[in-house]
Design a protein around this motif. Structure first.
Motif, PDB file in Angstrom:
ATOM      1  N   ILE A  86      -3.510  -1.070 -14.498  1.00  0.00           N
ATOM      2  CA  ILE A  86      -3.233  -1.945 -13.361  1.00  0.00           C
ATOM      3  C   ILE A  86      -4.372  -2.940 -13.171  1.00  0.00           C
ATOM      4  N   PHE A  87      -5.618  -2.459 -13.264  1.00  0.00           N
ATOM      5  CA  PHE A  87      -6.766  -3.355 -13.061  1.00  0.00           C
ATOM      6  C   PHE A  87      -6.801  -4.443 -14.134  1.00  0.00           C
ATOM      7  N   GLN A  88      -6.550  -4.068 -15.374  1.00  0.00           N
ATOM      8  CA  GLN A  88      -6.530  -5.058 -16.449  1.00  0.00           C
ATOM      9  C   GLN A  88      -5.396  -6.058 -16.250  1.00  0.00           C
ATOM     10  N   GLN A  89      -4.254  -5.569 -15.736  1.00  0.00           N
ATOM     11  CA  GLN A  89      -3.144  -6.479 -15.448  1.00  0.00           C
ATOM     12  C   GLN A  89      -3.532  -7.466 -14.352  1.00  0.00           C
ATOM     13  N   TYR A  90      -4.210  -6.989 -13.322  1.00  0.00           N
ATOM     14  CA  TYR A  90      -4.685  -7.878 -12.253  1.00  0.00           C
ATOM     15  C   TYR A  90      -5.571  -8.981 -12.821  1.00  0.00           C
ATOM     16  N   GLN A  91      -6.418  -8.610 -13.777  1.00  0.00           N
ATOM     17  CA  GLN A  91      -7.332  -9.603 -14.344  1.00  0.00           C
ATOM     18  C   GLN A  91      -6.609 -10.604 -15.248  1.00  0.00           C
ATOM     19  N   THR A 123      -4.713  -9.061  -0.698  1.00  0.00           N
ATOM     20  CA  THR A 123      -5.672  -8.155  -1.335  1.00  0.00           C
ATOM     21  C   THR A 123      -5.413  -6.705  -0.942  1.00  0.00           C
ATOM     22  N   GLY A 124      -5.096  -6.460   0.327  1.00  0.00           N
ATOM     23  CA  GLY A 124      -4.848  -5.096   0.778  1.00  0.00           C
ATOM     24  C   GLY A 124      -3.686  -4.452   0.037  1.00  0.00           C
ATOM     25  N   ASP A 125      -2.639  -5.234  -0.236  1.00  0.00           N
ATOM     26  CA  ASP A 125      -1.492  -4.711  -0.961  1.00  0.00           C
ATOM     27  C   ASP A 125      -1.876  -4.371  -2.400  1.00  0.00           C
ATOM     28  N   LEU A 126      -2.694  -5.233  -3.022  1.00  0.00           N
ATOM     29  CA  LEU A 126      -3.150  -4.962  -4.380  1.00  0.00           C
ATOM     30  C   LEU A 126      -3.977  -3.676  -4.414  1.00  0.00           C
ATOM     31  N   MET A 127      -4.831  -3.494  -3.413  1.00  0.00           N
ATOM     32  CA  MET A 127      -5.659  -2.295  -3.347  1.00  0.00           C
ATOM     33  C   MET A 127      -4.807  -1.045  -3.138  1.00  0.00           C
ATOM     34  N   SER A 128      -3.785  -1.150  -2.307  1.00  0.00           N
ATOM     35  CA  SER A 128      -2.934   0.005  -2.018  1.00  0.00           C
ATOM     36  C   SER A 128      -2.204   0.472  -3.273  1.00  0.00           C
ATOM     37  N   ARG A 129      -1.783  -0.456  -4.109  1.00  0.00           N
ATOM     38  CA  ARG A 129      -1.020  -0.072  -5.300  1.00  0.00           C
ATOM     39  C   ARG A 129      -1.894   0.622  -6.341  1.00  0.00           C
ATOM     40  N   ILE A 130      -3.168   0.251  -6.385  1.00  0.00           N
ATOM     41  CA  ILE A 130      -4.044   0.861  -7.392  1.00  0.00           C
ATOM     42  C   ILE A 130      -4.674   2.155  -6.869  1.00  0.00           C
ATOM     43  N   ASN A 134       0.476  -2.694   4.244  1.00  0.00           N
ATOM     44  CA  ASN A 134       0.238  -3.609   5.355  1.00  0.00           C
ATOM     45  C   ASN A 134      -0.995  -3.191   6.159  1.00  0.00           C
ATOM     46  N   ILE A 135      -1.159  -1.888   6.397  1.00  0.00           N
ATOM     47  CA  ILE A 135      -2.342  -1.392   7.110  1.00  0.00           C
ATOM     48  C   ILE A 135      -3.614  -1.741   6.334  1.00  0.00           C
ATOM     49  N   THR A 136      -3.590  -1.519   5.021  1.00  0.00           N
ATOM     50  CA  THR A 136      -4.756  -1.822   4.189  1.00  0.00           C
ATOM     51  C   THR A 136      -5.090  -3.304   4.242  1.00  0.00           C
ATOM     52  N   SER A 137      -4.062  -4.146   4.198  1.00  0.00           N
ATOM     53  CA  SER A 137      -4.285  -5.595   4.244  1.00  0.00           C
ATOM     54  C   SER A 137      -4.876  -6.019   5.586  1.00  0.00           C
ATOM     55  N   VAL A 138      -4.331  -5.485   6.675  1.00  0.00           N
ATOM     56  CA  VAL A 138      -4.841  -5.827   8.014  1.00  0.00           C
ATOM     57  C   VAL A 138      -6.302  -5.414   8.142  1.00  0.00           C
ATOM     58  N   ALA A 139      -6.625  -4.199   7.674  1.00  0.00           N
ATOM     59  CA  ALA A 139      -8.005  -3.722   7.757  1.00  0.00           C
ATOM     60  C   ALA A 139      -8.931  -4.562   6.893  1.00  0.00           C
ATOM     61  N   GLN A 140      -8.492  -4.872   5.665  1.00  0.00           N
ATOM     62  CA  GLN A 140      -9.335  -5.654   4.760  1.00  0.00           C
ATOM     63  C   GLN A 140      -9.607  -7.048   5.311  1.00  0.00           C
ATOM     64  N   ALA A 148       8.497   7.963  -7.448  1.00  0.00           N
ATOM     65  CA  ALA A 148       9.400   6.918  -7.947  1.00  0.00           C
ATOM     66  C   ALA A 148       9.270   5.653  -7.110  1.00  0.00           C
ATOM     67  N   ALA A 149       9.164   5.825  -5.784  1.00  0.00           N
ATOM     68  CA  ALA A 149       8.988   4.666  -4.906  1.00  0.00           C
ATOM     69  C   ALA A 149       7.663   3.968  -5.196  1.00  0.00           C
ATOM     70  N   SER A 150       6.607   4.751  -5.432  1.00  0.00           N
ATOM     71  CA  SER A 150       5.298   4.169  -5.726  1.00  0.00           C
ATOM     72  C   SER A 150       5.285   3.508  -7.096  1.00  0.00           C
ATOM     73  N   GLN A 151       5.894   4.170  -8.091  1.00  0.00           N
ATOM     74  CA  GLN A 151       5.916   3.583  -9.433  1.00  0.00           C
ATOM     75  C   GLN A 151       6.745   2.310  -9.473  1.00  0.00           C
ATOM     76  N   GLN A 152       7.777   2.241  -8.646  1.00  0.00           N
ATOM     77  CA  GLN A 152       8.560   1.009  -8.550  1.00  0.00           C
ATOM     78  C   GLN A 152       7.672  -0.139  -8.077  1.00  0.00           C
ATOM     79  N   ARG A 153       6.816   0.126  -7.076  1.00  0.00           N
ATOM     80  CA  ARG A 153       5.896  -0.904  -6.579  1.00  0.00           C
ATOM     81  C   ARG A 153       4.869  -1.279  -7.649  1.00  0.00           C
ATOM     82  N   ILE A 154       4.404  -0.274  -8.406  1.00  0.00           N
ATOM     83  CA  ILE A 154       3.446  -0.553  -9.479  1.00  0.00           C
ATOM     84  C   ILE A 154       4.104  -1.382 -10.575  1.00  0.00           C
TER      85      ILE A 154
END
Length: 598
Positions: A113-118, A130-137, A211-217, A321-327
């Motif tokens: 995932i990190f290499q894909q982000y780069q 950014t918060g959404d990206l962090m939550s997925r990884i 969304n929580i992670t994004s708001v906090a970040q 499955a829900a998490s892998q779908q987001r990934i």
């Protein structure tokens, strides 16, 4: 399971761990399920020998009989204990293979995932928080690990145990087995219905967690603005609202999960009652022994864990499955900026040509450049001046291929940059961005980021050329001073100069400075310009600025307005035209005189 199919490549990679883990699971269950067989033999032995004991109670053989019978019971007891120990040992090996495998997969997935982000381009990061990206990884990968580790382990154990136990029960009495397992269809229907609800709720929960992670970040990054405008309470309320939505969804999911435990307990209870009632009838009829009935009860109790784990495993799989779908949504993204199939490696000399370039930012629809033409010969120094939003920074972004123009070409040494390897192109251009970013590391490492193999002397030399060495040496730890996140412990001017040093240490043929002296004072600016003038003698340089550097002799100055070149020439030629450049120079001179008088 279609979303989780993306993980199959990892199972292939760690196939020996998976196969060994499955083997250890099967062996552990074998030692476990044979314990009820010994219990059956003990009960049958007791049933047969109690009558014999009573017959011999008043005879001389009573003592010998009692001693032999006690030895037999001791042997069976030790055998059951031995089987339990062996079962536990192989269960330990099972966890050492399958759970460790899940950690390896978690490691690989996070790196993927990190290499894909780069690899993804700037437009992707402007469209995603950014918060959404962090939550997925983090959170999503953790839930996926629960599938490839505990869920897979317990699912394997459940399947093997159910197959072996049902087979052993069937060999004893098929009819009693059917009665015992009759509640299973109802159980399967319950699991199916509840899992559909869990999947939908899991998707919603993961989105709300992002969304929580994004708001906090965003709050942490913008804490200065929040405090400056006394917006602590509204920010806290915003976070509280996001947390409340997550809490309500989590509680709803927990209530749904709670259906599993009573449902499983009910099914198990029904099976035990049926086993005792129907089995008791069979014992009375003489079709089975008391030992068989005890064996069946133990098997039903052993099936308790598989029945309970079905719901737990199914819940984990649905969440994974829900998490892998987001990934997968991010892993399936293809960067708009990537190497052409036949991309070239070449050493750049520094001739730059913008030919009929038009560019519109895809995420805003704002057209930054319109049919732009510019040629820069090797070694020339060109200044780009214009109002905010005139397209100055876009030139730099296109030159290092952060974006590709919709029309026209950007060429270096006569070659379209889209035909060059991205890594080669960017390695040979030093770019100082307008938005300075420093890592939470030492100043030395921040400068060395431009050239990781640089020596300490080269770091000091780059800092000297950027007129920041004196400032750094005043810190207690000098170049080993650790700056805060985004360089928060340094002033704006110091951050800009460290960023310039990072670009200078690379020593390329082409350099681009994007308004990188906006936060330094006039004296420091003159010092930096003097150093740069000597440093850039044999290099091609583009200096993007909203100020006029009168002390720097540019080969050419271009003035941009609304994406078009409206003026071009040397300093003297542009002053003679009495246009925007002349007006800007006059305002700047007046401002400097007023500053000196004050």
């Amino acid at each position: 399971m279609k979303h989780l199919a993306a993980l199959n490549k990892y199972f292939v990679k760690y196939k020996w761990r998976f196969l060994l883990g499955t083997l250890f699971t099967a062996v552990s269950i074998v030692f476990s399920v044979f314990q009820p067989i010994l219990v059956r033999q003990i009960f049958d032995l007791l049933d047969q020998n109690i009558r014999n004991y009573r017959m011999l109670e008043d005879t001389a053989l009573n003592g010998a009989f009692r001693s032999g019978f006690s030895g037999t019971l001791t042997f069976y007891g030790l055998s059951i204990l031995g089987l339990a120990l062996l079962s536990g040992f192989f269960m330990f090996l099972q966890r050492q293979t399958l759970i460790v495998m899940s950690r390896y997969i978690e490691y690989d997935l996070k790196n993927e995932i990190f290499q894909q982000y780069q690899r993804l381009d700037l437009n992707f990061f402007k469209m995603n928080r950014t918060g959404d990206l962090m939550s997925r990884i983090t959170e999503d990968v953790s839930r996926v690990r629960m599938y490839v580790g505990p869920a897979l382990m317990y699912a394997t154990r459940t399947v093997i145990m159910m197959v072996m136990i049902i087979w052993l029960m069937w060999t004893v009495n098929p009819m009693l087995t059917l009665y015992t397992l009759s509640p299973l269809p109802l159980l399967a229907i319950t699991i199916y219905l509840v899992n559909r609800v869990i999947h939908k709720k899991s998707e919603r929960i993961q989105a709300q967690l992002s969304n929580i992670t994004s708001v906090a970040q965003e709050s942490y990054s913008g804490i200065r603005v929040i405090k400056s405008y006394v917006q602590e309470e509204p920010s806290a309320l915003h976070f509280e609202q996001a947390s409340e939505a997550y809490k309500q969804s989590s509680i709803s999911l927990a209530k749904t999960d709670a259906l599993y435990q009573p449902a499983m307990a009910l099914m198990i209870g029904l099976s035990v009652l049926l086993t005792i009632y129907i089995g008791g009838v069979q014992v009375i009829k003489g079709n089975i022994t008391i030992g068989n009935l005890a064996e069946f009860v133990l098997y039903v109790n052993m099936l308790t864990f598989p029945f309970f784990s079905i719901g737990w495993v199914a819940s984990m799989i649905q969440r994974a499955a829900a998490s892998q779908q987001r990934i997968n949504e991010f892993l399936d993204e293809r960067p708009g900026i990537q190497d052409a199939p036949d991309a070239k490696d070449m050493t750049l000399k520094g001739e730059i040509h913008f030919s009929g370039v038009s560019f519109t930012y895809p995420h805003t629809g704002i057209q930054a450049l319109k049919d732009f033409e510019l040629t820069i010969r090797p070694g020339q120094k060109v200044a780009v001046i214009g109002r905010t939003g005139s397209g100055k920074s876009t030139l730099a972004q296109l030159l290092i291929r952060m974006y590709d123009p919709q029309q026209g070409q950007v060429k270096i040494d006569g070659t379209d940059i889209r035909d060059l390897k991205l890594s080669q192109l960017r390695n040979q251009i030093s770019y100082v961005p307008q938005d300075v970013f420093l890592f939470s590391d030492t100043i030395s490492n921040n400068i060395r980021f431009g050239e990781p193999a640089a020596t300490e002397e080269a770091v000091h030399q780059a800092a000297r050329q950027a007129s920041v060495e004196k400032d750094i040496l005043q810190f207690p730890d000098g170049f080993n001073t650790v700056v805060g996140e985004r360089g928060v412990t340094l002033s704006g001017g110091q951050k800009q100069r460290v960023s310039i040093a990072r670009a200078l240490i690379r020593d390329p043929h082409i350099m681009v400075f994007d308004d990188c002296l906006s936060a330094v004072d006039a004296r420091t600016e003159k010092e930096i310009i003097g150093n740069l003038y000597a440093y850039l003698q044999d290099k091609t340089a583009i200096i993007i600025t909203h100020r006029i550097f009168a002390l720097f002799t540019f080969d050419r100055i271009i003035v941009l307005d609304e994406g078009r070149m409206v003026e071009t020439g040397t300093h003297e030629e542009l002053l003679a035209k009495n246009g925007y450049y002349s007006e800007l120079y006059a305002r700047q001179q007046t401002g400097e005189e007023e500053s000196v008088n004050e």
